[in-house]
Each structure stands twice: as structure tokens, then as C-alpha cells.
Motif scaffolding. Structure first.
Motif, PDB file in Angstrom:
ATOM      1  N   TRP A 178     -11.310  -9.065   3.531  1.00 20.98           N
ATOM      2  CA  TRP A 178      -9.854  -8.902   3.491  1.00 20.98           C
ATOM      3  C   TRP A 178      -9.234  -9.200   4.856  1.00 20.98           C
ATOM      4  O   TRP A 178      -8.144  -9.774   4.934  1.00 20.98           O
ATOM      5  N   ALA A 179      -9.941  -8.798   5.913  1.00 15.44           N
ATOM      6  CA  ALA A 179      -9.417  -9.085   7.258  1.00 15.44           C
ATOM      7  C   ALA A 179      -9.266 -10.595   7.419  1.00 15.44           C
ATOM      8  O   ALA A 179      -8.221 -11.097   7.856  1.00 15.44           O
ATOM      9  N   ARG A 180     -10.295 -11.331   7.009  1.00 11.39           N
ATOM     10  CA  ARG A 180     -10.246 -12.792   7.177  1.00 11.39           C
ATOM     11  C   ARG A 180      -9.170 -13.403   6.289  1.00 11.39           C
ATOM     12  O   ARG A 180      -8.482 -14.347   6.686  1.00 11.39           O
ATOM     13  N   SER A 181      -9.046 -12.882   5.072  1.00  7.36           N
ATOM     14  CA  SER A 181      -8.032 -13.428   4.149  1.00  7.36           C
ATOM     15  C   SER A 181      -6.641 -13.224   4.728  1.00  7.36           C
ATOM     16  O   SER A 181      -5.811 -14.137   4.724  1.00  7.36           O
ATOM     17  N   LEU A 182      -6.371 -12.012   5.223  1.00  5.43           N
ATOM     18  CA  LEU A 182      -5.022 -11.731   5.732  1.00  5.43           C
ATOM     19  C   LEU A 182      -4.754 -12.486   7.030  1.00  5.43           C
ATOM     20  O   LEU A 182      -3.626 -12.891   7.294  1.00  5.43           O
ATOM     21  N   ASP A 183      -5.809 -12.692   7.817  1.00  2.83           N
ATOM     22  CA  ASP A 183      -5.611 -13.459   9.048  1.00  2.83           C
ATOM     23  C   ASP A 183      -5.334 -14.936   8.741  1.00  2.83           C
ATOM     24  O   ASP A 183      -4.847 -15.662   9.606  1.00  2.83           O
ATOM     25  N   ALA A 216      -2.202  -2.585   5.969  1.00  2.00           N
ATOM     26  CA  ALA A 216      -1.503  -1.599   6.814  1.00  2.00           C
ATOM     27  C   ALA A 216      -1.850  -1.825   8.286  1.00  2.00           C
ATOM     28  O   ALA A 216      -0.970  -1.755   9.154  1.00  2.00           O
ATOM     29  N   GLU A 217      -3.127  -2.128   8.565  1.00  2.00           N
ATOM     30  CA  GLU A 217      -3.534  -2.369   9.963  1.00  2.00           C
ATOM     31  C   GLU A 217      -2.757  -3.519  10.596  1.00  2.00           C
ATOM     32  O   GLU A 217      -2.598  -3.581  11.805  1.00  2.00           O
ATOM     33  N   ARG A 218      -2.288  -4.440   9.760  1.00  2.00           N
ATOM     34  CA  ARG A 218      -1.553  -5.605  10.279  1.00  2.00           C
ATOM     35  C   ARG A 218      -0.047  -5.457  10.101  1.00  2.00           C
ATOM     36  O   ARG A 218       0.703  -6.408  10.289  1.00  2.00           O
ATOM     37  N   GLY A 219       0.371  -4.259   9.679  1.00  2.00           N
ATOM     38  CA  GLY A 219       1.810  -4.018   9.479  1.00  2.00           C
ATOM     39  C   GLY A 219       2.372  -4.774   8.283  1.00  2.00           C
ATOM     40  O   GLY A 219       3.566  -5.093   8.245  1.00  2.00           O
ATOM     41  N   LEU A 220       1.502  -5.082   7.301  1.00  2.00           N
ATOM     42  CA  LEU A 220       1.955  -5.825   6.107  1.00  2.00           C
ATOM     43  C   LEU A 220       2.100  -4.870   4.924  1.00  2.00           C
ATOM     44  O   LEU A 220       1.489  -3.798   4.902  1.00  2.00           O
ATOM     45  N   ARG A 221       2.913  -5.252   3.939  1.00  2.00           N
ATOM     46  CA  ARG A 221       3.140  -4.399   2.770  1.00  2.00           C
ATOM     47  C   ARG A 221       2.189  -4.778   1.642  1.00  2.00           C
ATOM     48  O   ARG A 221       1.952  -5.963   1.401  1.00  2.00           O
ATOM     49  N   SER A 222       1.695  -3.751   0.924  1.00  2.00           N
ATOM     50  CA  SER A 222       0.849  -3.998  -0.243  1.00  2.00           C
ATOM     51  C   SER A 222       1.478  -3.310  -1.447  1.00  2.00           C
ATOM     52  O   SER A 222       1.968  -2.188  -1.337  1.00  2.00           O
ATOM     53  N   PHE A 223       1.519  -3.975  -2.572  1.00  2.00           N
ATOM     54  CA  PHE A 223       1.957  -3.314  -3.801  1.00  2.00           C
ATOM     55  C   PHE A 223       1.298  -3.968  -5.011  1.00  2.00           C
ATOM     56  O   PHE A 223       0.612  -4.994  -4.888  1.00  2.00           O
ATOM     57  N   VAL A 238       0.005  -8.713  -1.026  1.00  2.00           N
ATOM     58  CA  VAL A 238       0.242  -8.336   0.365  1.00  2.00           C
ATOM     59  C   VAL A 238       1.229  -9.359   0.907  1.00  2.00           C
ATOM     60  O   VAL A 238       0.979 -10.569   0.836  1.00  2.00           O
ATOM     61  N   THR A 239       2.359  -8.863   1.413  1.00  2.00           N
ATOM     62  CA  THR A 239       3.389  -9.800   1.871  1.00  2.00           C
ATOM     63  C   THR A 239       3.595  -9.667   3.374  1.00  2.00           C
ATOM     64  O   THR A 239       3.578  -8.571   3.922  1.00  2.00           O
ATOM     65  N   ALA A 240       3.803 -10.817   3.990  1.00  2.00           N
ATOM     66  CA  ALA A 240       4.029 -10.842   5.435  1.00  2.00           C
ATOM     67  C   ALA A 240       5.491 -11.096   5.758  1.00  2.00           C
ATOM     68  O   ALA A 240       5.849 -11.224   6.917  1.00  2.00           O
ATOM     69  N   SER A 241       6.319 -11.184   4.725  1.00  2.00           N
ATOM     70  CA  SER A 241       7.753 -11.389   4.961  1.00  2.00           C
ATOM     71  C   SER A 241       8.473 -10.060   4.772  1.00  2.00           C
ATOM     72  O   SER A 241       8.311  -9.421   3.729  1.00  2.00           O
ATOM     73  N   PRO A 242       9.274  -9.641   5.764  1.00  2.00           N
ATOM     74  CA  PRO A 242       9.952  -8.350   5.640  1.00  2.00           C
ATOM     75  C   PRO A 242      10.836  -8.286   4.395  1.00  2.00           C
ATOM     76  O   PRO A 242      11.010  -7.230   3.795  1.00  2.00           O
ATOM     77  N   ALA A 243      11.362  -9.443   3.966  1.00  2.00           N
ATOM     78  CA  ALA A 243      12.273  -9.440   2.804  1.00  2.00           C
ATOM     79  C   ALA A 243      11.510  -9.338   1.484  1.00  2.00           C
ATOM     80  O   ALA A 243      12.088  -9.005   0.448  1.00  2.00           O
ATOM     81  N   ALA A 244      10.205  -9.628   1.513  1.00  2.00           N
ATOM     82  CA  ALA A 244       9.445  -9.681   0.258  1.00  2.00           C
ATOM     83  C   ALA A 244       8.804  -8.327  -0.025  1.00  2.00           C
ATOM     84  O   ALA A 244       7.612  -8.139   0.128  1.00  2.00           O
ATOM     85  N   ASN A 245       9.638  -7.382  -0.441  1.00  2.00           N
ATOM     86  CA  ASN A 245       9.083  -6.064  -0.750  1.00  2.00           C
ATOM     87  C   ASN A 245       9.169  -5.821  -2.252  1.00  2.00           C
ATOM     88  O   ASN A 245       9.670  -6.655  -2.999  1.00  2.00           O
TER      89      ASN A 245
END
Ligand SMILES: C[S@@+](CC[C@H](N)C(=O)[O-])C[C@H]1O[C@@H](n2cnc3c(N)ncnc32)[C@H](O)[C@@H]1O
Length: 282
Positions: A178-183, A216-223, A238-245
């Protein structure tokens, strides 16, 4: 495969899809770990082609399906949920598809996101060959496990779709995966992961937690989104855009469906769905 074993497998396929179904091919798939098959069948006026396999208890399992009249249409509801990753990412210039199966997500991209460059990764050579022969896959694909691909790549993608299953179930390898995927997510991008059998398979919840924690470790949202009743697959975003919640899901789908000229403007994709930041429990 012994003649007897093959006969039994063919009869299980016909029990599942109906006696009128036509088995196109039945093969061992070494990396996948079970025989896989391609079968054509009709449901009323609709004609389908499915890539199937046998699960740990020998039960027929569907890996991917194609509407033969409308090949770009996503047949499984969870695949339409996975496609929301494009709606939730700020750009759609590149996408990483981990787990090619019957190439449903790739056909969808060809039709609705022709300007988005796909990278396809699949661990089973037989499945890749079947995708080319029976499911119209024309693009190059990397023959590797998702894990080894990510370990060796420094590329970033706007959308990452993770759908990796083999004969024993989810093939996700844990925190490092997951770390590699999110990176590998581009700034403002979105990752969507498919969880099958989440309501009955106890292994899924801790795996989903690992992705939550890596986010969460990367400050990203999960839902999560799944159908009400929890009988279908669960998609974790998992979204890296603040607007994509989670609150923006419906409006993001609406804008995406209009912009990309979806049939029915994507109506029905989120209707009757549970959308939650906590792992949904029955
Ligand atoms: C459910 S299918 C994917 C369906 C696909 N999303 C589609 O669009 O048709 C799961 C696929 O994941 C592949 N797979 C399993 N483990 C994998 C891994 N570690 N790395 C890459 N692919 C994997 C399987 O061989 C199988 O083709």
C-alpha cells in the motif's frame, strides 16, 4: 488436466452459467493458481462473455465480464464504482491498472477516457493471452506482479485501480504494497481498490485497515462504497485531492458522467449505496 477433471470442471461451468452456455476455452493458469475459462452465455436479449475461474473450494468464480454488444459497458457494479477513481482525481492523464483479468477497465477507458494513458500490469501470462484473444485487449501490458512492478517503478499516475485476485482470494501483500501504491499516486490523484467477499471473508477487514493507515500516514482520505445490504463487492478509495471527499462523491460522479458522456449520466451507480469512512459491517 485429466480428462475426468476437465469434464467435471466443464459440468460445473454449465451448472453455473446454464446448459446453453458455450465454453470457449478452459486452461490452467499457473500464476493464478487454478484453471480459468472463457464462457459465452445469454440473459434474455443480452449476450455476455465471462472470464471465470475456480475458487479454493472448487466453486466457480467470475473474474471479469463483457457485454458482447456493448464491450465498453462495465457489467459488474463494482467496476462502475472503481471507475469513480477517474471522477475523484483532478486530472485523468494516466492510469495504472493492477490486475488485467478480462480487460473490462481497459475497454471502458478506451471508450470514455481515450486521452488517458493506461499502464496495465498482470501476473498471469495465460490470463493476458485470454484477454487478447477473447476480450479485445490491444494495448501492451506488463507481465509482472503488482508488487514487483511497483517496487521497480518511479512513475506516478492520476488514477490507480487495484483489482488483484487469484485462486486463494485477495493478492494484496500488506503495508509495503500500500505504501508503494500510494507513493505512485500523482498529486490530486485517486486510488480505488476492489474488495470481494468483504462481508464474509474475515481477512478483508485488516487488509482494508492497512490501506486506511497508509493513507492516514500520508494525510490522504480513505472511504468506502458498496451496495446497501453489503452483498456485493466493496470499493475503497484513497484520494489525494482535498476536494475529492466522501461528500463530493455524488457531484463528482455527475460532473464526470456529463463531461465524459456516460450512458444515463451514470445514474444508478451510487443509488442504493452505502458511502462511509468506516469499514462497513453488517
Ligand atoms: C478480478 S480480475 C481483474 C479484473 C479486471 N479489473 C478487469 O478489468 O477485467 C483479477 C486479476 O488479478 C490478477 N492478479 C492476481 N494477483 C496479482 C498480482 N499480484 N499482481 C498482478 N495481477 C494479479 C489475476 O491474474 C486476475 O487476472
Amino acid at each position: 488436466m485429466s480428462a475426468q477433471g476437465e469434464e467435471r470442471e466443464r459440468s460445473l461451468i454449465l451448472d453455473y452459467f446454464g446448459k446453453e452456455a458455450r465454453i470457449c476455452v478452459l486452461r490452467r493458469a499457473a500464476a493464478f493458481g487454478a484453471p480459468v475459462f472463457v464462457v459465452d452465455f445469454d440473459r434474455g436479449p443480452k449476450h455476455f462473455r465471462t472470464l471465470g475461474s475456480f475458487g479454493a473450494q472448487g466453486q466457480v468464480t467470475e473474474q471479469s465480464s463483457m457485454d458482447l454488444l456493448y464491450p465498453a459497458r462495465l457489467v459488474f457494479h463494482y467496476e462502475r464504482l472503481m471507475a469513480l477513481a477517474f471522477a475523484l482525481s483532478e486530472k485523468s492523464e494516466s492510469a495504472l491498472l493492477l490486475g488485467v483479468g478480462g480487460a473490462a477497465m481497459w475497454r471502458f477507458m478506451q471508450a470514455y477516457l481515450p486521452d488517458c494513458a493506461p499502464t496495465l500490469v498482470e501476473s498471469d501470462a495465460t490470463i493476458l493471452a485470454l484477454a487478447r484473444r477473447w476480450f479485445y485487449l490491444k494495448a501492451p501490458a506488463v507481465h509482472a506482479t503488482a508488487e514487483s512492478f511497483l517496487a521497480e517503478s518511479a512513475e506516478r499516475y492520476d488514477a490507480i485501480l487495484v483489482d488483484i485476485y487469484n485462486a486463494s482470494g485477495p493478492a494484496h501483500e500488506g503495508p509495503r504494497f500500500w505504501a508503494r501504491s500510494l507513493d505512485a499516486l500523482q498529486k490530486g490523484g485517486c486510488l480505488a481498490n476492489n474488495w470481494a467477499d468483504f462481508a464474509t471473508n474475515r481477512a478483508v477487514r485488516p487488509l482494508a485497515r492497512m490501506l486506511e493507515e497508509a493513507a492516514a500516514e500520508r494525510g490522504l482520505r480513505s472511504f468506502y462504497v458498496t451496495r446497501r445490504g453489503l452483498g456485493d463487492n466493496l470499493v475503497q478509495y484513497v484520494t489525494a485531492s482535498p476536494a475529492a471527499n466522501i461528500e463530493a462523491l455524488v457531484s463528482s460522479l455527475d460532473a464526470f458522467a456529463r463531461g465524459r458522456h456516460f450512458p444515463d449520466r451514470g445514474r444508478g451507480i451510487l443509488e442504493g449505496c452505502v458511502m462511509t469512512t468506516d469499514f462497513p459491517a453488517g
